[in-house]
Scaffold this motif. Structure first.
Motif, PDB file in Angstrom:
ATOM      1  N   LYS A 106     -29.708 -12.625  85.674  1.00  0.00           N
ATOM      2  CA  LYS A 106     -30.140 -12.081  86.959  1.00  0.00           C
ATOM      3  C   LYS A 106     -28.988 -12.062  87.955  1.00  0.00           C
ATOM      4  O   LYS A 106     -28.829 -11.113  88.718  1.00  0.00           O
ATOM      5  CB  LYS A 106     -31.302 -12.904  87.516  1.00  0.00           C
ATOM      6  CG  LYS A 106     -32.602 -12.641  86.807  1.00  0.00           C
ATOM      7  CD  LYS A 106     -33.724 -13.474  87.372  1.00  0.00           C
ATOM      8  CE  LYS A 106     -34.993 -13.258  86.582  1.00  0.00           C
ATOM      9  NZ  LYS A 106     -36.073 -14.140  87.024  1.00  0.00           N
ATOM     10  N   ARG A 107     -28.168 -13.124  87.934  1.00  0.00           N
ATOM     11  CA  ARG A 107     -27.009 -13.163  88.827  1.00  0.00           C
ATOM     12  C   ARG A 107     -26.020 -12.061  88.461  1.00  0.00           C
ATOM     13  O   ARG A 107     -25.441 -11.419  89.344  1.00  0.00           O
ATOM     14  CB  ARG A 107     -26.316 -14.517  88.748  1.00  0.00           C
ATOM     15  CG  ARG A 107     -27.055 -15.619  89.431  1.00  0.00           C
ATOM     16  CD  ARG A 107     -26.297 -16.912  89.347  1.00  0.00           C
ATOM     17  NE  ARG A 107     -27.107 -18.022  89.811  1.00  0.00           N
ATOM     18  CZ  ARG A 107     -26.867 -19.284  89.527  1.00  0.00           C
ATOM     19  NH1 ARG A 107     -25.827 -19.606  88.791  1.00  0.00           N
ATOM     20  NH2 ARG A 107     -27.657 -20.229  89.982  1.00  0.00           N
ATOM     21  N   ALA A 108     -25.805 -11.854  87.182  1.00  0.00           N
ATOM     22  CA  ALA A 108     -24.861 -10.826  86.735  1.00  0.00           C
ATOM     23  C   ALA A 108     -25.369  -9.428  87.085  1.00  0.00           C
ATOM     24  O   ALA A 108     -24.578  -8.544  87.426  1.00  0.00           O
ATOM     25  CB  ALA A 108     -24.623 -10.942  85.242  1.00  0.00           C
ATOM     26  N   MET A 109     -26.673  -9.211  87.019  1.00  0.00           N
ATOM     27  CA  MET A 109     -27.232  -7.895  87.306  1.00  0.00           C
ATOM     28  C   MET A 109     -27.215  -7.586  88.804  1.00  0.00           C
ATOM     29  O   MET A 109     -27.214  -6.423  89.187  1.00  0.00           O
ATOM     30  CB  MET A 109     -28.659  -7.782  86.780  1.00  0.00           C
ATOM     31  CG  MET A 109     -28.750  -7.851  85.264  1.00  0.00           C
ATOM     32  SD  MET A 109     -27.830  -6.564  84.440  1.00  0.00           S
ATOM     33  CE  MET A 109     -28.884  -5.177  84.763  1.00  0.00           C
ATOM     34  N   LEU A 133     -31.962 -20.875  81.819  1.00  0.00           N
ATOM     35  CA  LEU A 133     -30.599 -20.771  82.328  1.00  0.00           C
ATOM     36  C   LEU A 133     -29.996 -19.414  82.004  1.00  0.00           C
ATOM     37  O   LEU A 133     -29.318 -18.813  82.838  1.00  0.00           O
ATOM     38  CB  LEU A 133     -29.729 -21.885  81.747  1.00  0.00           C
ATOM     39  CG  LEU A 133     -29.928 -23.268  82.353  1.00  0.00           C
ATOM     40  CD1 LEU A 133     -29.144 -24.306  81.563  1.00  0.00           C
ATOM     41  CD2 LEU A 133     -29.501 -23.283  83.801  1.00  0.00           C
ATOM     42  N   ARG A 134     -30.239 -18.904  80.784  1.00  0.00           N
ATOM     43  CA  ARG A 134     -29.741 -17.579  80.423  1.00  0.00           C
ATOM     44  C   ARG A 134     -30.337 -16.512  81.321  1.00  0.00           C
ATOM     45  O   ARG A 134     -29.640 -15.599  81.771  1.00  0.00           O
ATOM     46  CB  ARG A 134     -30.059 -17.270  78.959  1.00  0.00           C
ATOM     47  CG  ARG A 134     -29.068 -17.855  78.018  1.00  0.00           C
ATOM     48  CD  ARG A 134     -29.274 -17.301  76.615  1.00  0.00           C
ATOM     49  NE  ARG A 134     -29.078 -18.384  75.688  1.00  0.00           N
ATOM     50  CZ  ARG A 134     -29.999 -18.916  74.909  1.00  0.00           C
ATOM     51  NH1 ARG A 134     -31.211 -18.426  74.891  1.00  0.00           N
ATOM     52  NH2 ARG A 134     -29.718 -19.913  74.108  1.00  0.00           N
ATOM     53  N   ASP A 135     -31.635 -16.600  81.572  1.00  0.00           N
ATOM     54  CA  ASP A 135     -32.286 -15.639  82.459  1.00  0.00           C
ATOM     55  C   ASP A 135     -31.685 -15.697  83.859  1.00  0.00           C
ATOM     56  O   ASP A 135     -31.454 -14.660  84.491  1.00  0.00           O
ATOM     57  CB  ASP A 135     -33.790 -15.894  82.536  1.00  0.00           C
ATOM     58  CG  ASP A 135     -34.515 -15.537  81.260  1.00  0.00           C
ATOM     59  OD1 ASP A 135     -33.941 -14.791  80.429  1.00  0.00           O
ATOM     60  OD2 ASP A 135     -35.658 -16.002  81.079  1.00  0.00           O
TER      61      ASP A 135
END
Length: 72
Positions: free
Chosen positions: A60-63, A54-56
């Motif tokens: 990825k969404r934030a990047m 979930l963190r990954d």
């Protein structure tokens, strides 16, 4: 949200079974263990693995979001 479903003990096979479900990732894991303590440990490991995924996914969404910088 991760949770455990369908926990049971099969005395004939001497095995414990649990299903870990993560709705946000869309994954389901079947866990088999020889003892209840091993089952609990394996469930904790699956929860940790689900948290990492979930963190990954969040990272990825934030990047992928465009960032705007104002210079001045």
């Amino acid at each position: 949200k991760c949770h455990v479903e369908d926990t049971c003990h099969y005395p004939g096979m001497r095995k414990f079974h649990a299903k870990v479900v993560c709705e946000e990732l869309g994954y389901e894991w079947d866990i088999w263990a020889d003892s209840q303590k091993d089952l609990e440990d394996d469930i904790q490991k699956e929860f940790m693995r689900c948290d990492e995924k979930l963190r990954d996914l969040i990272n990825k969404r934030a990047m992928t979001k465009q960032r705007y910088f104002r210079i001045g």
